[in-house]
Design an enzyme around this catalytic site. Sequence first.
Site, PDB file in Angstrom:
ATOM      1  N   GLU A 185      54.067  15.852  27.375  1.00 56.62           N
ATOM      2  CA  GLU A 185      54.928  13.954  27.643  1.00 56.62           C
ATOM      3  C   GLU A 185      55.840  14.113  26.956  1.00 56.62           C
ATOM      4  OE1 GLU A 185      53.580   9.331  26.415  1.00 56.62           O
ATOM      5  OE2 GLU A 185      53.062  11.751  24.667  1.00 56.62           O
ATOM      6  N   LYS A 203      50.703   5.858  32.578  1.00 54.01           N
ATOM      7  CA  LYS A 203      50.038   6.007  30.645  1.00 54.01           C
ATOM      8  C   LYS A 203      49.276   4.608  31.424  1.00 54.01           C
ATOM      9  CE  LYS A 203      50.669   7.123  26.054  1.00 54.01           C
ATOM     10  NZ  LYS A 203      50.891   7.252  25.269  1.00 54.01           N
ATOM     11  N   CYS A 248      48.021  11.381  26.388  1.00 54.93           N
ATOM     12  CA  CYS A 248      48.261  11.421  25.246  1.00 54.93           C
ATOM     13  C   CYS A 248      47.493   9.902  23.862  1.00 54.93           C
ATOM     14  CB  CYS A 248      49.928  10.643  23.936  1.00 54.93           C
ATOM     15  SG  CYS A 248      49.813  11.551  22.915  1.00 54.93           S
TER      16      CYS A 248
END
Length: 265
Positions: free
Chosen positions: A49, A115, A149
């Site tokens: 990331e 995200k 994540c």
Amino acid sequence: MLTTAPSTDLRVTLVQTELHWHQPDANQRMLADKLTPLVNQTDLIILPEMFTTGFSMEPELLAEPEQGNTLQWMLQQAQQTGAAITGSVIVRDATGFRNRLYWVTPEGQTHHYDKRHLFRMAQEQEHYQAGSERLVVEYRGWRILPQVCYDLRFPVFSRNTGDYDLAIYIANWPESRRHAWRTLLQARAIENLSYVAGVNRVGTDGKGLAYSGDSLLVDAAGQLLLDHPVGGRFVETRTLSAEKLNNFRASFPAWQDADHFDLKL
């Protein structure tokens, strides 16, 4: 329902590395050196990331335009290595800043995923706009779900409705929560009857947070295909077996008893 399945194997490369804090050019040079030996040796390269900056809450200083330098760098690296490349970068679009995962292929195709779950314990939601669309990419006969994540903590969003064979989680996941990272990666593989790749960084970032890496490759039974000691840098490739995945799904068809529901974002 798992009505389709891959027919060929897939070579996947995990890149676990330190990152230079807020130095995109330095990170690109460092990663280019790591990718050079991979020419024609893999099908997919997975980077962490925010691989050009580290996990930063200063997007106003670091954001790139949507067709910016890092995307062009990824396209170049994909063409040179002959492999798809994925990782996330800080991007500014018409609505604000995004933690955007790019997926690029050697043929020049691009996809992106913003995200969805922003990490409120770091106030990520105060600096970035959340994504609204789930992405599944078809590549070399495999259906692949890329996520970022904190998404890992939300199993409904990761639910396999028969639409993917490999899930990817790229991260800057601190060492203090490494047990959760490792456990959840294996859980996502087991519950979704899918391969799972988790790629995390190592080292210490500009805020003093330490990262242990713990990048893993997990099969559909939850067995570890790749695992390294805490803190090491590595670039390693493993081959995902289509036959083993298909045989496991056929011999243990838990997907047939799954609950049905609509995911509303």
